[in-house]
Design an enzyme around this catalytic site. Sequence first.
Site, PDB file in Angstrom:
ATOM      1  CG  LEU A  69      -2.054  -0.934   1.382  1.00 24.91           C
ATOM      2  CD1 LEU A  69      -2.758  -0.706   2.717  1.00 24.91           C
ATOM      3  CD2 LEU A  69      -3.042  -0.795   0.239  1.00 24.91           C
ATOM      4  CG  ASP A  70       0.306   4.383  -2.805  1.00 20.96           C
ATOM      5  OD1 ASP A  70       1.042   3.525  -3.320  1.00 20.96           O
ATOM      6  OD2 ASP A  70      -0.556   5.023  -3.440  1.00 20.96           O
ATOM      7  NE  ARG A  71       6.513   6.527   5.370  1.00 24.54           N
ATOM      8  CZ  ARG A  71       7.771   6.563   5.772  1.00 24.54           C
ATOM      9  NH1 ARG A  71       8.741   6.612   4.902  1.00 24.54           N
ATOM     10  NH2 ARG A  71       8.068   6.540   7.054  1.00 24.54           N
ATOM     11  CB  THR A  73      -2.783   4.192   1.477  1.00 27.00           C
ATOM     12  OG1 THR A  73      -2.659   5.071   0.370  1.00 27.00           O
ATOM     13  CG2 THR A  73      -4.092   3.454   1.375  1.00 27.00           C
ATOM     14  CG  HIS A 169       0.519   6.720  -6.900  1.00 30.09           C
ATOM     15  ND1 HIS A 169       1.262   7.887  -6.928  1.00 30.09           N
ATOM     16  CD2 HIS A 169       1.051   5.967  -5.911  1.00 30.09           C
ATOM     17  CE1 HIS A 169       2.216   7.814  -5.994  1.00 30.09           C
ATOM     18  NE2 HIS A 169       2.103   6.658  -5.369  1.00 30.09           N
TER      19      HIS A 169
END
Length: 233
Positions: A69-71, A73, A169
Site C-alpha cells: 500500500l502507498d505510505r 494510505t 497510484h
Amino acid sequence: MGSEKTLSNKDNLEVLYEDNHIIVVNKRPGDIVQGDKTGDKPLSEVVKSFLKEKYNKPGNVYLGVVHRLDRPTSGIVLFSKTSKALPRLNKLFQNKDAQKTYWAVVKNEPPKQKDSLIHFLKRNPKQNKSYAHIKEVPDSKKAILHYELIKKLDNYYLFKIDLETGRHHQIRSQLSAIGCPIKGDLKYGFDRSNKDASIHLHARELKFQHPVKNIPVHVIAPPPSDPIWDACV
C-alpha cells in the site's frame, strides 16, 4: 471465515487475522510496507518482530510480502508466514482472484453516484506519480476501477471502490481525473495536506480463498480514528 482482531502493544501492530500460513494487519498511514531509501523501519520488519516474540522463535522469521500500500494510505496488508503459501498468494493476486475493496473520502461530489472508470495510466518515476489518460498513450497501462458513493458527510463524500487492476497510484490518479481528488492528497490535486501527511484512502476489505486450507477468508479493517473517518463508520 471472519476477521479475528488482536492488538499487539509492540509497535502498535493491529492484527486482523492470523493462522499458520498467513497474517493480515491493519497498516497505519505513514507506515511503509517494505524498506526504502528513507531507512525507516518497514511494516514487514515490525510483523517479523511480533511473530518472533509471540512464538519465541529462534533465528530469522520467514515473512513474504504479497502486496503493498502507498505510505500515506491505511488498511489491509496481507503477508505470508510460509514459503508454501507465498507463491500461491502471489498467483491469487496475479490472477485477480483476491477481491480488494477500498474506501476513499473526497471533497467534490462525483459526476455519477456509481460508475466504472477506465483510464490508461502512465507513470512518471521522477515525480513518483501516474497520469491518467482517456486513450492509450506510449508506455501506459490500462486501469479499471468501480466506485460507488456510499455516504454523504457534511463537507465530504465517501466512496467504496473495487479495483479490477492494480496500477501505481491507480485510485488516486483515477479519482483525481474525474475531479474528485482524495482528502489530503496534494500530489493528485487536493488543496491541502492532512496534518499527519496521510491521505483518506483506506484498504477496507479483502476476500480470497486460503492458499493452503482452501476456505474463504474475509477480512475487514477499521479505518484510522479521526473525525472524518469516524463519521464514515
